[in-house]
Design a protein around this motif. Structure first.
Motif, PDB file in Angstrom:
ATOM      1  N   UNK A   1       0.690  -1.053   0.119  1.00 22.88           N
ATOM      2  CA  UNK A   1      -0.174   0.035  -0.009  1.00 22.88           C
ATOM      3  C   UNK A   1       0.798   1.260   0.094  1.00 22.88           C
ATOM      4  N   UNK A   2       1.966   1.362  -0.520  1.00 19.68           N
ATOM      5  CA  UNK A   2       3.057   2.410  -0.669  1.00 19.68           C
ATOM      6  C   UNK A   2       3.295   2.530  -2.216  1.00 19.68           C
ATOM      7  N   UNK A   3       3.448   3.635  -2.457  1.00 16.24           N
ATOM      8  CA  UNK A   3       3.846   3.827  -4.131  1.00 16.24           C
ATOM      9  C   UNK A   3       5.178   3.268  -4.376  1.00 16.24           C
ATOM     10  N   UNK A   4       5.276   2.630  -5.553  1.00 15.04           N
ATOM     11  CA  UNK A   4       6.457   2.003  -6.111  1.00 15.04           C
ATOM     12  C   UNK A   4       6.160   2.190  -7.664  1.00 15.04           C
ATOM     13  N   UNK A   5       7.399   1.997  -8.227  1.00 17.19           N
ATOM     14  CA  UNK A   5       7.522   1.875  -9.690  1.00 17.19           C
ATOM     15  C   UNK A   5       8.716   1.129  -9.978  1.00 17.19           C
ATOM     16  N   UNK A   6       8.910   0.415 -11.143  1.00 15.65           N
ATOM     17  CA  UNK A   6      10.062  -0.273 -11.437  1.00 15.65           C
ATOM     18  C   UNK A   6       9.962   0.007 -12.988  1.00 15.65           C
ATOM     19  N   UNK A   7      11.300   0.354 -13.699  1.00 15.53           N
ATOM     20  CA  UNK A   7      11.412   0.555 -15.004  1.00 15.53           C
ATOM     21  C   UNK A   7      12.799  -0.063 -15.442  1.00 15.53           C
ATOM     22  N   UNK A   8      12.420  -0.935 -16.599  1.00 15.05           N
ATOM     23  CA  UNK A   8      13.780  -1.542 -17.220  1.00 15.05           C
ATOM     24  C   UNK A   8      14.065  -1.149 -18.793  1.00 15.05           C
ATOM     25  N   UNK A   9      15.297  -0.463 -19.091  1.00 15.72           N
ATOM     26  CA  UNK A   9      15.271  -0.271 -20.333  1.00 15.72           C
ATOM     27  C   UNK A   9      16.589  -0.958 -20.851  1.00 15.72           C
ATOM     28  N   UNK A  10      16.440  -1.652 -22.205  1.00 11.83           N
ATOM     29  CA  UNK A  10      17.527  -2.475 -22.812  1.00 11.83           C
ATOM     30  C   UNK A  10      17.907  -2.116 -24.208  1.00 11.83           C
ATOM     31  N   UNK A  11      18.985  -2.363 -24.547  1.00 14.50           N
ATOM     32  CA  UNK A  11      19.453  -2.091 -26.018  1.00 14.50           C
ATOM     33  C   UNK A  11      20.231  -3.114 -26.341  1.00 14.50           C
ATOM     34  N   UNK A  12      19.835  -3.671 -27.449  1.00 16.21           N
ATOM     35  CA  UNK A  12      20.543  -4.970 -28.057  1.00 16.21           C
ATOM     36  C   UNK A  12      21.147  -4.514 -29.427  1.00 16.21           C
ATOM     37  N   UNK A  13      22.466  -4.397 -29.707  1.00 16.85           N
ATOM     38  CA  UNK A  13      22.931  -3.722 -30.785  1.00 16.85           C
ATOM     39  C   UNK A  13      24.071  -4.993 -31.286  1.00 16.85           C
TER      40      UNK A  13
ATOM     41  N   UNK B   1       8.982   3.840   1.524  1.00 19.77           N
ATOM     42  CA  UNK B   1       8.648   2.658   2.632  1.00 19.77           C
ATOM     43  C   UNK B   1       7.703   3.511   3.564  1.00 19.77           C
ATOM     44  N   UNK B   2       7.947   4.627   3.963  1.00 17.99           N
ATOM     45  CA  UNK B   2       7.182   5.347   4.777  1.00 17.99           C
ATOM     46  C   UNK B   2       7.052   6.895   4.232  1.00 17.99           C
ATOM     47  N   UNK B   3       5.862   7.608   4.718  1.00 19.96           N
ATOM     48  CA  UNK B   3       5.692   8.881   4.316  1.00 19.96           C
ATOM     49  C   UNK B   3       6.901   9.795   4.425  1.00 19.96           C
ATOM     50  N   UNK B   4       7.255  10.463   3.432  1.00 22.67           N
ATOM     51  CA  UNK B   4       8.219  11.570   3.323  1.00 22.67           C
ATOM     52  C   UNK B   4       9.753  10.794   3.145  1.00 22.67           C
TER      53      UNK B   4
END
Length: 952
Positions: free
Chosen positions: A796-808, A849-852
């Motif tokens: 119940x706490x905000x979270x985000x995950x992001x993965x960027x990949x380049x194959x050249x 994990x906690x406010x602030x």
């Protein structure tokens, strides 16, 4: 079309960024929505305005691969860094130059400032990446036509849009590998301040960053915003400050019998710091301490005759991170006329900065010394028979400070424009003026004529003086004799006398006028048809001055030894004075977006997008570029898209008219297996024409549930008539010449006393290597970009995950007479070509994990690479190990401040990862100068930053 690319094309699409279904191409933190609302939204009517198109406004409907980066997000894991440093953590970039680039100032790659921040998409070259600010071309700030992106006001950049595909039809020349567009916040209100301080685990490379921005309404319809940024980086002055950088280099000749070998603890076997007598009765004796001879201690021999492992030889020790001190200023005034029909703006950006780096140490290479030299102790003079009037002497001149390059940049960009609505159409006219003054000072450069006089020291009247002072009084007044018999035997006065500071000043200017009109003149049953017409005229001019040019030759009058009349006065010189050259172009373009289908089975929507541009240069010819794309939404959660484009990069003024410049190089001569220090003149070419690019992209975007997206993009870029600097010293060019028996045109890029007549002794070693620009190469690359995003809640706490990949997997350079060279997965190449890992990954994790309190983790990883491409010869253990770093950021909001006061602590390279050792096979004997690690790997070690952000 190759089968492997077809498979990738069916698999793929562009790097996209998602935080919610409404914003399919941006990934702001879930917690950033309040901040965005207080300043200015990232969207217009809920959607991203797409860079890469003048008619598409919805980021979900762009056929071009677009990545949208929130400035706040990307800097969270890289506080205290420039925005360019932060962008270069993204996998789409490879080969960008910056403060850890090789310490060089002269030459095309450096552009007068080898430490400038130059963005490079896919390592196709910074000149093939177009840099915009609010959709308008930023004038070049370096003399090679490249933009040093520190001109951009980082405090007011709202986001950065990256188009990873050709869009020359929309924006003009240079947009071959893509476009980087800095989008400013024109609605900023309030005050924002930031301050940070950082230092490395080793206690060096201290950084200080201070920034302040203000925005507000002065009157009804009148808005002003201002910003100021100060940045200071102490740099790392010596590579030896990192114990793992122990004079790294590659030895050998690249043959099966004598392969290239990566080694450490390398030394010059004929150039000790104290000097080595190389002929006569005292041959092999060195001055290990001032004025005291002792036997030269050799190390272990290697495959390169002039290099040993260990022993008494000398070595280079250049800077690791360049110093930086800069001031960036920005101001913008917007006015909305009553009624809202017309909007006007005027803005100015200025950047004043100084970069300092340290490079070569001077050498004496078998200079002639009189046996009666006044500084040579009498006891040693007595050991030399009178029948031997002179002896030869070599030395690594560590008592003379290293060549120090100080690049002082003054950059200004002023822009003004009007835009508005007329009968349902949108129109705009804009004017941009840019001026960049680059003053480069290269100090501690040997003056050959003065050195010749100073080395000939005699006794006269009880004093040690220069011989020319006695034999030709008044010919060289002020001559100070130099003592070279010991590691630090030379006096400060003598060092000052035999060295010069060489100055080079260049001014680059650009004026541009553009206009556009766009609207929807009619509709189909599937929706409105959007069209845009645009036109642009711009003129670029360049001038330069140098205090020492290749046309300045020594005068040998009155000098007994060590003077060659064909030598330039200084060991390093810049180009000759140049003025009066300019380049102008006018362009007209049109673009359309045509809806074909909507809300029928398997077609929620299908749009076709196209653009065409006619370009006319006053020097390099006329060209037509075009782009055609399709965007197909099957339903709400799956869409396909593809583009095909023809693009150009016109030669820059530097390519066409750059003044002749000469640097001293010590490359391995594969004909004689020696490493002579010889001049390397660089020539331009006024007959160059534009490069032609052909780009194909395609892929899929999946949004199966709220908060998640997966995007995969495939691309293929082919460039013909590529402008390439061909340098005779590189291994590939040398081998092509020798394989032809001397008939190859590449053989004209080297000079020898006896030519290529079969004499492979040191007496026939190269006396110069030349470099020239030619439309001679073809370049091809293909690859896949992948991005996955999820924004939601954890416990119940905000979270985000992001993965960027380049194959050249391929970056192929084709050139007549030599084998194709694939630089993908290779760490080093000729002419400063830097690393292109075939797999590049960047991941972000944000939790609260906690406010602030928020925690951000960034992980970067690249796969293993080769030291050199297959065409460079046989390389033993041709592998650079994989490398990864982890950044950790902890941010604390002051209770009750509603996020207006935030403190943070950041650790970059949390686990103190050490880059794997690596070096360029073509650097010959220059151990410790520019080698040790692949560019892009972090050589600093663990780095700590603490800072505060204020907003009210």
């Amino acid at each position: 079309m190759s089968p492997k690319f077809l498979c990738a094309l069916l698999a793929g699409t562009s790097t996209l960024i998602l935080s919610s279904p409404a914003l399919a191409q941006t990934a702001p933190d879930a917690t950033n929505t309040t901040a965005q609302a207080e300043d200015a939204p990232l969207t217009t009517e809920g959607q991203i305005i797409v860079t890469g198109s003048r008619v598409i406004r919805n980021g979900d409907n762009s056929p071009s691969p677009v990545t949208v980066i929130s400035t706040e997000d990307v800097l969270t894991s890289n506080p205290g860094s420039t925005l360019a440093d932060a962008l270069n953590t993204l996998p789409a970039f490879a080969g960008s130059r910056g403060s850890s680039s090789n310490p060089t100032t002269v030459g095309s790659a450096a552009g007068g400032n080898g430490s400038a921040n130059q963005l490079n998409l896919r390592n196709l070259g910074a000149t093939r990446t177009l840099v915009l600010m609010d959709g308008k071309r930023i004038p070049p700030t370096l003399f090679n036509g490249v933009v040093d992106v520190d001109i951009v006001p980082q405090m007011l950049v709202q986001r950065v849009d990256i188009v990873t595909g050709g869009v020359s039809a929309v924006y003009g020349s240079d947009a071959m590998s893509g476009v980087v567009n800095y989008v400013l916040n024109h609605n900023f209100n309030g005050i924002r301040a930031e301050a940070s301080r950082g230092i490395s685990e080793y206690g060096d490379d201290a950084k200080t960053d201070l920034a302040l921005a203000w925005g507000g309404n002065l009157a009804s319809g009148l808005h002003l915003e201002l910003s100021y940024e100060y940045r200071k980086e102490d740099g790392i002055d010596n590579r030896s400050s990192r114990p793992w950088l122990n004079q790294v280099g590659v030895t050998g000749a690249g043959t099966t019998a004598n392969p290239y070998v990566l080694q450490t603890n390398l030394r010059q076997n004929s150039f000790p710091f104290g000097g080595l007598i190389t002929s006569g009765a005292l041959n092999g004796q060195t001055f290990a301490s001032n004025g005291v001879l002792s036997p030269f201690v050799h190390g272990t021999s290697t495959g390169t005759s002039s290099i040993e492992i260990g022993g008494s030889g000398g070595y280079w020790d250049s800077s690791l991170i360049a110093k930086l001190e800069g001031h960036q200023l920005f101001g913008r005034l917007d006015y909305d006329a009553p009624g809202g029909g017309v909007h006007a703006y005027v803005q100015g950006s200025a950047n004043f900065k100084t970069n300092t780096s340290y490079a070569e140490t001077s050498q004496l290479n078998n200079v002639t010394i009189s046996r009666t030299n006044a500084f040579l102790p009498a006891a040693y003079q007595a050991l030399i028979p009178t029948t031997q009037p002179t002896f030869t002497f070599s030395k690594f001149m560590s008592d003379i400070p290293r060549n120090t390059a100080v690049a002082d940049s003054k950059q200004w960009v002023v822009a003004a424009g009007l835009d508005g609505n007329l009968g349902g159409a949108k129109w705009a006219v804009n004017y941009t003026h840019g001026r960049s003054e680059l003053d480069t000072a290269l100090s501690n450069v040997i003056n050959r004529q003065k050195l010749s006089a100073a080395l000939d020291a005699v006794n006269s009247g009880g004093q040690i003086v220069c011989n020319i002072t006695v034999t030709n009084p008044g010919l060289m007044p002020g001559c100070v004799p130099i003592n070279v018999f010991g590691p630090n035997a030379a006096s400060a006065a003598a060092i000052d006398y035999v060295t010069d500071t060489v100055y080079f000043s260049s001014v680059t200017q650009m004026d541009a006028v553009s206009g556009e009109i766009s609207g929807s003149p009619f509709s189909t049953w599937a929706g409105p048809v959007s069209v845009a017409l645009s036109g642009e005229w711009r003129k670029t001019s360049y001038s330069s001055k140098s205090s020492s040019t290749p046309a300045d030759f020594v005068s040998c009058t009155g000098l007994r030894y060590n003077c060659v009349a064909t030598n330039t006065v200084n060991e390093s010189s810049f180009g000759q004075d140049l003025a009066g050259h300019s380049l102008s172009v006018w362009e007209v373009a049109g673009e359309f977006d045509l809806p074909l289908l909507r809300d029928v089975p398997f077609f929620k929507s299908l749009n076709i997008n196209g653009a065409a541009r006619y370009t006319k240069y006053n020097v390099s010819g006329d060209y037509v570029t075009w782009k055609l794309g399709a965007d197909w939404h099957l339903n709400d959660w799956i869409s396909l898209r593809a583009t095909r484009s023809r693009d150009i990069r016109a030669p820059t003024l530097f390519d066409l008219y750059a003044p002749l410049s000469i640097v001293q190089v010590r490359a391995l001569d594969l004909y004689t297996n020696t490493t002579p220090t010889v001049p390397n003149p660089n020539y331009s070419n006024p007959n160059l024409t534009a490069e032609i690019g052909n780009t194909l992209t395609g892929g899929v975007v999946l949004k199966p549930f709220r908060g998640f997206s997966l995007a995969v993009d495939a691309y293929r870029i082919k460039i013909s008539d590529a402008i390439t600097q061909i340098n005779g010293q590189t291994a590939e060019i040398q081998l092509a010449c020798y394989a032809s028996g001397g008939s190859s045109p590449y053989c004209a890029l080297q000079s020898r006393p006896q030519g290529l007549n079969g004499n492979t002794t040191a007496a026939n070693q190269a006396t110069s290597w030349s470099a020239r620009y030619l439309n001679i190469s073809n370049v091809e690359t293909w690859g896949i970009d992948v991005e996955a995003n999820y924004a939601g809640r954890l416990f119940d706490r905000p979270m985000s995950i992001r993965l960027l990949a380049a194959y050249q997997p391929d970056l192929i350079f084709r050139q007549p007479g030599i084998a194709d060279i694939d630089m993908a997965g290779v760490g080093f190449g000729a002419l400063g070509f830097s690393a292109t890992p075939t797999v590049r990954l960047t991941g972000y994790l944000h939790v609260e994990p906690i406010e602030g309190i928020s925690v951000d983790i960034m992980e970067r990883w690249r796969n293993a690479m080769k030291l050199g491409a297959d065409g460079t010869g046989v390389i033993q253990n041709n592998r650079i190990a994989p490398f990864a770093t982890t950044n950790l950021n902890l941010a604390f909001n002051v209770p009750g401040s509603k996020g207006q006061y935030q403190f943070y602590v950041n650790v970059q390279n949390l686990f103190d990862a050490t880059p794997p050792l690596a070096a360029y096979v073509g650097n010959g004997t220059r151990a410790g100068l520019r080698d040790g690690f692949a560019l892009g790997d972090d050589p600093r070690g663990r780095y700590y930053t603490a800072g505060v952000r204020l907003k009210f």
